[in-house]
Design an enzyme around this catalytic site. Structure first.
Site, PDB file in Angstrom:
ATOM      1  N   LEU A  47      81.201  26.314 115.846  1.00 17.27           N
ATOM      2  CA  LEU A  47      80.073  25.420 115.580  1.00 17.27           C
ATOM      3  C   LEU A  47      79.012  26.215 114.836  1.00 17.27           C
ATOM      4  CD1 LEU A  47      79.205  23.276 118.758  1.00 17.27           C
ATOM      5  CD2 LEU A  47      79.816  22.431 116.497  1.00 17.27           C
ATOM      6  N   ASP A  48      78.479  25.647 113.754  1.00 15.47           N
ATOM      7  CA  ASP A  48      77.427  26.336 113.001  1.00 15.47           C
ATOM      8  C   ASP A  48      76.215  26.611 113.888  1.00 15.47           C
ATOM      9  OD1 ASP A  48      78.967  26.169 110.751  1.00 15.47           O
ATOM     10  OD2 ASP A  48      77.916  24.440 109.909  1.00 15.47           O
ATOM     11  N   PRO A  49      75.427  27.660 113.565  1.00 13.29           N
ATOM     12  CA  PRO A  49      74.186  27.905 114.321  1.00 13.29           C
ATOM     13  C   PRO A  49      73.260  26.684 114.345  1.00 13.29           C
ATOM     14  CG  PRO A  49      74.720  29.822 112.999  1.00 13.29           C
ATOM     15  CD  PRO A  49      75.708  28.753 112.601  1.00 13.29           C
ATOM     16  N   ALA A  51      74.143  23.649 114.475  1.00 10.25           N
ATOM     17  CA  ALA A  51      74.717  22.600 115.324  1.00 10.25           C
ATOM     18  C   ALA A  51      74.623  22.964 116.800  1.00 10.25           C
ATOM     19  CB  ALA A  51      76.174  22.358 114.937  1.00 10.25           C
ATOM     20  N   ARG A 181      78.641  18.150 107.074  1.00  8.81           N
ATOM     21  CA  ARG A 181      77.639  18.354 106.023  1.00  8.81           C
ATOM     22  C   ARG A 181      78.181  17.858 104.685  1.00  8.81           C
ATOM     23  NH1 ARG A 181      75.874  24.297 105.748  1.00  8.81           N
ATOM     24  NH2 ARG A 181      76.501  24.355 107.922  1.00  8.81           N
TER      25      ARG A 181
END
Length: 306
Positions: A47-49, A51, A181
Site C-alpha cells: 500500500l502506498d504511503p 494510502a 491513481r
C-alpha cells in the site's frame, strides 16, 4: 548501560492491520513485528504511503502462504480532485496541469461506467513495480520515465458515494494489478479533464474487510496475550482453495517429502489443495496429480514452529 532488546518469539498467524497514512507498508510491517516480537514477518502486497487501510501482515509460518493473497480481488475508497494533474497522480506531487473542474454528476457517472469491466491500464511511474531490480518510483523521482506495457485488469464496479465537483468519492472493486491513481486519471481523461487522488483507503482484500482490522495504536495499548488473540490462523490465507482431510500415514509421507496416494474423481490435475489431518490440524498445501492419483507437497507448515 545499553537496554536489552525484547526477545523475539516464534509466533504464527495473520494480523489484519489498518495501515495509517504516511507510513510505507514495510515500515508498518516492522512496527507490527516489534509489537508482537515476531521472529519472522511479511506482508501481502504494498500500500502506498498516501494510502491507508487493510494490510494483512503474516507472522512466522503464515509467510509461506502470503503470495496467495497477491492474486486476490480488492476494494478501495478513493477521493479524487478533478481539474488538476500532479506529477505523482496524488496529492503528494506538484500540480503540473489544470483543466475544467465544473464536471456534472452525469458526466462523471458516464466516465465511471465506461471504465467498468475488462480494461487495459498502463501502470503509473510512481509505483512499486520493478525495472532492472529497482521500483519505478525511484526512477520517477529522478525524472526518468520507463516505458510500461499496458495490463489487462478488471474493474468490477465503481460506486459514486459523494460528488460535489471538483471533489468526488468512489468505492472501487477491482482485480489484482489495478492502480486506482491511474483509474482516477483515466476517468478524468474520458471526460476531457485531469484528476489526482487526495485520499485512498483499501477496504477489503481476499474476503477480509476493514471492519476486521486493528490499528498500531490499538495493538500497542493491549497486553501481549490480548494482541495474540487478534491473530488469525495461517490457513485463512488459502481459504479459497478446496480442502482435503488426510489420514496419519498420508500426512507422514508428505512430511517426508513423499507422494501420498489419493484418488479423486472431481478434481482436475495440478489442483492445489488445503490439507488437514483428521484432528483438524492444518498441514499445508498439496497438489493433486490425477494421472498418478497422488498428492505432492507444495508448501507445508513446519510443525516444530507451529
Amino acid at each position: 548501560m545499553t537496554p536489552t532488546k525484547p526477545q523475539k518469539r516464534p509466533i504464527n498467524g495473520v494480523l489484519l492491520l489498518d495501515k495509517p497514512i504516511g507510513l510505507s507498508s514495510n515500515t508498518a510491517l516492522q512496527k507490527a513485528r516489534r509489537l508482537y516480537r515476531a521472529e519472522k514477518a511479511g506482508h501481502t502486497g504494498v500500500l502506498d504511503p498516501l494510502a491507508s487501510g487493510l494490510l494483512p501482515v503474516c507472522f512466522g509460518e503464515a509467510t509461506k502462504f502470503a503470495q496467495y493473497l497477491l492474486d486476490a480481488d480488492k476494494a478501495y475508497t478513493a477521493t479524487l480532485k478533478l481539474g488538476e494533474a500532479t506529477t505523482t497522480g496524488d496529492a503528494e506531487g506538484e500540480v503540473i496541469d489544470t483543466a475544467r473542474s465544473d464536471i456534472s454528476a452525469a458526466e462523471f457517472q458516464a466516465a465511471c461506467t465506461a471504465l467498468t469491466g475488462d480494461i487495459r491500464q498502463v501502470p503509473p511511474m510512481f509505483s512499486a513495480l520493478k525495472h532492472e531490480g529497482k521500483p519505478l518510483y525511484e526512477y520517477a523521482r529522478k525524472g526518468i520515465v520507463i516505458e510500461r506495457k499496458p495490463r489487462d485488469i478488471t474493474i468490477y464496479s465503481i460506486e459514486i458515494t459523494e460528488f460535489s465537483a471538483p471533489k468526488a468519492v468512489i468505492d472501487v472493486r477491482c482485480s489484482k494489478g489495478a492502480y486506482i491513481r491511474t483509474l482516477s486519471e483515466d476517468i478524468a481523461k474520458h471526460i476531457g479533464t485531469f484528476a489526482h487522488l487526495t485520499g485512498l483507503r483499501r477496504t477489503s482484500t481476499a474476503g477480509f474487510n476493514i471492519a476486521q482490522t486493528h490499528t498500531l495504536e490499538a495493538i500497542e495499548s493491549q497486553p501481549e496475550n490480548k494482541r495474540d488473540n487478534w491473530l488469525l490462523p495461517c490457513d485463512v490465507l488459502v481459504q479459497h482453495l478446496p480442502r482435503v482431510e488426510l489420514d496419519g500415514e498420508s500426512v507422514k509421507k508428505l512430511r517426508f517429502g513423499q507422494a501420498a496416494p489419493f484418488a479423486a474423481t472431481d478434481l482436475p490435475s495440478n489442483t492445489p489443495l488445503r490439507a488437514y489431518a483428521t484432528d483438524g490440524e492444518f498441514i499445508g498445501l498439496v497438489e493433486y496429480f490425477s494421472h498418478h492419483q497422488c498428492l505432492k507437497v507444495v508448501r507445508l507448515m513446519n510443525t516444530s514452529a507451529a
